[in-house]
Design an enzyme around this catalytic site. Structure first.
Site: not given
Ligand SMILES: Cc1cc2nc3c(=O)[nH]c(=O)nc-3n(C[C@H](O)[C@H](O)[C@H](O)COP(=O)(O)O)c2cc1C
Ligand SMILES: CCCCCCC(=O)C(=O)O
Length: 356
Positions: A106, A130, A156, A227, A251
């Site tokens: 990430s 991002y 993303t 994504k 997401h």
């Molecule tokens: C705690 C958390 C942080 C995440 N941070 C990002 C991120 O920084 N960038 C991003 O593209 N997706 C982020 N996501 C989305 C994940 O890449 C993904 O799409 C999602 O977690 C998939 O679902 P699952 O948790 O049920 O496996 C985040 C999801 C969670 C739960």
């Molecule tokens: C300022 C945006 C923070 C996003 C942090 C990471 C993410 O994608 C998430 O779902 O949490």
């Protein structure tokens, strides 16, 4: 403590993480309908197993963008791994390397892209990007990850604004002072003004559009994967814009509540794309049979998000290894029990279409 399935790690994480951290990882947007449906949708799908096909040997290997991985499950980008384990993304990186699978790091990691790369020098990594209002910031990080040997950029596209996650608002969630978004140390931290999660608000650019995909192509030689696609219309546009892959994703239900479960969107996108680019998906994968269903509906590979941070909370690198190993073992078993000896034998005939 013996961990049998991924929900065992979830229970452990819930018991051992601070409430604010647990809430942040677990969060969905608004009423969490989409987050929960991501999981439930798998349970509505029924398989059509074939029998008597000599499954004494089974091979779970596959390729993504031409690189072999040991099984079709990679690590989705999730932010702030040091909240779960002191070595954070370095531990995640080592676990992915050990299991020979892909780790999408990430943008919002709490270790830098350099630390993550040197923790697991032979690991296969993509970088999640991002788009910032300040394009120079995006450009600089792209060039850093190119130099470090990250093999693709995952753009993303479903966060023009952060979704409304009620518990994060109630908890006033932000990174504790000892942790930083390491990739932007000294850039984000010194900016004054309102914050979101401890990151200055308004850094992400809500004006992001297809034009920016062309811009990204103009500054990098890396393959680009989009994504956050959920419709055939956007899948077609992605292909027309010359990207190399699509991740069907909502997401983890953290952005638009009321949108579809990702597994329910997959066939429409696979049918539109017709093999012109690889289609991956994430959201709600918790068992080996979930992986099998996603592959049967046309995903080349799936990615897991929350289970990885649960693994970290349990035992760092070893915990993430266990999560991946359990999923690998379950997937191998589901393949064999449905008569598949290798991933190329997994296809739509495995799915009871009348129930879809
Ligand atoms: C705690 C958390 C942080 C995440 N941070 C990002 C991120 O920084 N960038 C991003 O593209 N997706 C982020 N996501 C989305 C994940 O890449 C993904 O799409 C999602 O977690 C998939 O679902 P699952 O948790 O049920 O496996 C985040 C999801 C969670 C739960
Ligand atoms: C300022 C945006 C923070 C996003 C942090 C990471 C993410 O994608 C998430 O779902 O949490």
């Amino acid at each position: 403590m013996s961990m049998i399935c991924l929900t065992d790690f979830e229970e452990y994480a819930k018991e051992h993480l601070s409430k604010a951290t647990w809430d942040y990882y677990a969060a969905g947007a608004d009423e969490c309908c989409t987050r929960d449906d991501n999981l439930l949708a798998y349970k509505r799908i029924r398989l059509r197993p074939r029998i008597l096909r000599d499954v004494s040997v089974s091979d779970t290997r596959t390729t993504i963008l031409g690189t072999e991985i040991s099984f079709p499950v990679g690590i989705a980008p999730t932010a702030f791994h040091c909240l779960a384990w002191h070595e954070g993304e370095m531990a995640t990186s080592r676990a992915a390397e050990a299991l020979n699978t892909c780790y999408i790091t990430s943008t919002y990691s709490t270790c830098s892209v350099e630390e993550i790369a040197s923790a697991a020098p032979s690991g296969y990594r993509w970088f999640q990007l991002y788009l910032y209002r300040d394009r120079k910031l995006s450009e600089q990080i792209v060039h850093r990850v190119e130099t470090l040997g990250y093999k693709a950029l995952v753009l993303t596209v479903d966060v023009p604004y952060t979704g409304k996650r009620r518990d994060d608002i109630r908890n006033q969630f932000k990174l504790p002072p000892h942790l930083k978004v390491k990739n932007f140390d000294g850039v984000f931290q010194e900016t004054a003004g309102p914050e979101e999660y401890g990151i200055p608000a308004n850094t992400l650019d809500p004006s992001i559009s297809w034009k920016d995909v062309c811009w990204l192509q103009s500054i990098t030689r890396l393959p680009i994967i989009i994504k956050g696609i959920l419709t055939k219309e956007d899948a077609e546009l992605a292909v027309e814009h010359g990207v190399q892959g699509i991740i069907v994703s909502n997401h983890g239900g953290r952005q638009l509540d009321g949108g579809p479960a990702t597994i329910d969107c997959l066939s429409e996108i696979v049918d539109t794309v017709q093999g012109r680019v690889e289609v991956y998906m994430d959201g709600g994968i918790r068992t080996g049979s979930d992986v099998l269903k996603a592959l049967a509906l046309g995903a080349k590979c799936v990615f897991i998000g929350r289970p990885v941070v649960w693994g970290l909370a349990y035992k760092g690198e070893d915990g993430v290894r266990e999560v991946l190993q359990i999923l690998n073992d379950e997937f191998r078993l589901s393949m064999a029990l449905s008569g598949c000896r290798n991933v190329s034998e997994i296809n739509r005939n495995l799915i009871q279409m009348s129930k879809l």
